[in-house]
Design an enzyme around this catalytic site. Structure first.
Site, PDB file in Angstrom:
ATOM      1  N   GLU A  18     109.329  24.328   9.685  1.00 45.44           N
ATOM      2  CA  GLU A  18     108.701  23.368  10.601  1.00 45.44           C
ATOM      3  C   GLU A  18     109.228  21.955  10.359  1.00 45.44           C
ATOM      4  O   GLU A  18     109.920  21.677   9.384  1.00 45.44           O
ATOM      5  CB  GLU A  18     107.176  23.348  10.408  1.00 45.44           C
ATOM      6  CG  GLU A  18     106.389  24.139  11.441  1.00 45.44           C
ATOM      7  CD  GLU A  18     106.297  23.420  12.782  1.00 45.44           C
ATOM      8  OE1 GLU A  18     106.965  22.367  12.958  1.00 45.44           O
ATOM      9  OE2 GLU A  18     105.580  23.909  13.663  1.00 45.44           O
ATOM     10  N   ARG A 101      93.829  22.223   6.943  1.00 37.91           N
ATOM     11  CA  ARG A 101      95.059  21.716   6.325  1.00 37.91           C
ATOM     12  C   ARG A 101      95.796  20.838   7.321  1.00 37.91           C
ATOM     13  O   ARG A 101      95.590  20.930   8.541  1.00 37.91           O
ATOM     14  CB  ARG A 101      95.982  22.865   5.890  1.00 37.91           C
ATOM     15  CG  ARG A 101      96.556  23.697   7.035  1.00 37.91           C
ATOM     16  CD  ARG A 101      97.713  24.548   6.547  1.00 37.91           C
ATOM     17  NE  ARG A 101      98.284  25.431   7.575  1.00 37.91           N
ATOM     18  CZ  ARG A 101      99.205  25.055   8.467  1.00 37.91           C
ATOM     19  NH1 ARG A 101      99.628  23.790   8.485  1.00 37.91           N
ATOM     20  NH2 ARG A 101      99.683  25.915   9.343  1.00 37.91           N
ATOM     21  N   ASN A 103      98.913  19.712   9.533  1.00 38.93           N
ATOM     22  CA  ASN A 103      99.972  20.423  10.222  1.00 38.93           C
ATOM     23  C   ASN A 103     101.078  19.438  10.570  1.00 38.93           C
ATOM     24  O   ASN A 103     101.624  18.788   9.688  1.00 38.93           O
ATOM     25  CB  ASN A 103      99.416  21.146  11.464  1.00 38.93           C
ATOM     26  CG  ASN A 103     100.317  22.269  11.939  1.00 38.93           C
ATOM     27  OD1 ASN A 103     100.823  23.042  11.109  1.00 38.93           O
ATOM     28  ND2 ASN A 103     100.532  22.383  13.229  1.00 38.93           N
ATOM     29  N   ASP A 121      93.072  29.119   7.815  1.00 44.76           N
ATOM     30  CA  ASP A 121      93.230  30.566   7.969  1.00 44.76           C
ATOM     31  C   ASP A 121      93.174  30.991   9.429  1.00 44.76           C
ATOM     32  O   ASP A 121      92.707  32.086   9.751  1.00 44.76           O
ATOM     33  CB  ASP A 121      92.191  31.330   7.153  1.00 44.76           C
ATOM     34  CG  ASP A 121      90.761  30.971   7.536  1.00 44.76           C
ATOM     35  OD1 ASP A 121      90.582  30.029   8.328  1.00 44.76           O
ATOM     36  OD2 ASP A 121      89.832  31.643   7.055  1.00 44.76           O
ATOM     37  N   ASN A 152      99.792  19.576  17.050  1.00 47.66           N
ATOM     38  CA  ASN A 152     101.235  19.831  17.019  1.00 47.66           C
ATOM     39  C   ASN A 152     101.994  18.768  17.792  1.00 47.66           C
ATOM     40  O   ASN A 152     101.463  17.705  18.119  1.00 47.66           O
ATOM     41  CB  ASN A 152     101.524  21.234  17.585  1.00 47.66           C
ATOM     42  CG  ASN A 152     101.939  22.210  16.498  1.00 47.66           C
ATOM     43  OD1 ASN A 152     102.695  21.865  15.610  1.00 47.66           O
ATOM     44  ND2 ASN A 152     101.432  23.423  16.572  1.00 47.66           N
ATOM     45  N   ASP A 202     104.668  24.391  20.516  1.00 45.81           N
ATOM     46  CA  ASP A 202     104.574  24.064  19.094  1.00 45.81           C
ATOM     47  C   ASP A 202     105.147  22.661  18.876  1.00 45.81           C
ATOM     48  O   ASP A 202     104.640  21.697  19.422  1.00 45.81           O
ATOM     49  CB  ASP A 202     105.313  25.140  18.283  1.00 45.81           C
ATOM     50  CG  ASP A 202     104.887  25.197  16.826  1.00 45.81           C
ATOM     51  OD1 ASP A 202     104.499  24.153  16.275  1.00 45.81           O
ATOM     52  OD2 ASP A 202     104.964  26.275  16.218  1.00 45.81           O
TER      53      ASP A 202
END
Length: 294
Positions: A18, A101, A103, A121, A152, A202
């Site tokens: 990423e 978390r 990103n 998760d 994103n 994304d």
């Protein structure tokens, strides 16, 4: 006319590659493996890759004006000293959401950090637990959006008056009015809807002409979109399905670098996609027509 060439440059089989960033000063490509918990730096001059381990998920890494990098590790914004591999926590976000978390993240044209969170998760658990934050140079944190699924793709128009953003599960690319002096965003609207079969939007980047390039996870492609009309101008197909993000780079910024993931493929899919998790370089080669001389 031109032909498109797609070439794997880093065959690292990243779990979730990423966040590619071209470092102009070093002429290197920076990217992360989120679940692999590593920051990578690849040099096209030597074809060598260097890495730093982060000891937790790492959503992004961006160059820091004072040297080294700023990265999103777990829920912490950290400073990374590349020479010593030392990772120092600067500030934490989503303190009340331990299952989140960081990103994607990018530096805006004024040097602020924009970064978002998601459920660690995913896809299990409750939806819309993420948020979008900015972090100022004095480490002041501002929350701009809540109720986000997967924060994103971020980028800004050349005049800095428009901020583009993706919340992946909404299956749209959105735009906001952007105030360069304050970083404030508002007037959210949809630029385009991702169509059935194209995958999940994304990571994203803009080219020199202000057009969007969106990597589509589970779509095996990067789509080029006119943000003024939402019309698709080009589609770049890749030999992997889990394309994750992209950026322009190279000496004249004429090459598109695309990251991908291998996590989530079953055994059959992995055999069919031996390059899954690789980082690719997309280049355009001018094709000249041959003329008969009579």
């Amino acid at each position: 006319m031109s032909s498109v060439k797609v070439h794997p440059i880093v065959k690292s089989s990243a779990l979730i590659g990423e966040g590619p960033v071209w470092e102009e000063s070093e002429q290197t490509l920076l990217f992360v493996d989120i679940i692999g918990q590593k920051i990578h730096r690849w040099s096209p001059a030597t074809n060598r890759i260097q890495s730093v381990e982060t000891a937790d998920t790492v959503g992004f890494a961006v160059p820091r004006r004072s040297g080294g990098y700023v990265a999103g590790v777990g829920r912490n914004i950290v400073a990374v000293d590349w020479q010593t591999h030392k990772v120092t926590s600067l500030v934490e976000v989503d303190e009340d959401k331990p299952n989140n978390r960081l990103n994607d993240g990018k530096a805006d044209p004024s040097g602020r950090l924009l970064t978002g969170t998601m459920l660690k998760d995913y896809p299990s658990g409750e939806r819309k637990q993420g948020a979008l934050f900015s972090v100022a140079p004095d480490l002041t944190v501002t929350k701009h959006l809540s109720q986000v699924d997967i924060s994103n793709g971020m980028d800004w128009s050349e005049d800095q008056k428009t901020f583009f953003y993706i919340d992946s599960l909404a299956l749209t690319v959105d735009a906001f009015d952007h105030d360069p002096s304050t970083g404030h965003i508002g007037n959210r609207r949809v630029v385009c809807h991702i169509q059935e079969g194209e995958g999940i939007p994304d990571g994203m980047t803009l080219d020199a002409e202000g057009r969007l390039w969106v990597a589509c996870y589970d779509g095996g492609r990067v789509i080029n979109i006119d943000p003024a009309t939402g019309v698709r101008l080009k589609t770049i197909s890749l030999p992997v399905t889990k394309t994750t993000s992209c950026c322009f780079g190279g000496p004249d910024y004429s090459e598109l670098y695309v990251t991908s993931a291998s996590l989530g493929l079953n055994q059959s899919e992995s055999k069919q996609q031996p390059l899954a998790g690789s980082t690719f370089r997309v280049s355009w080669q001018l094709m000249c027509s041959l003329l008969i001389n009579f």
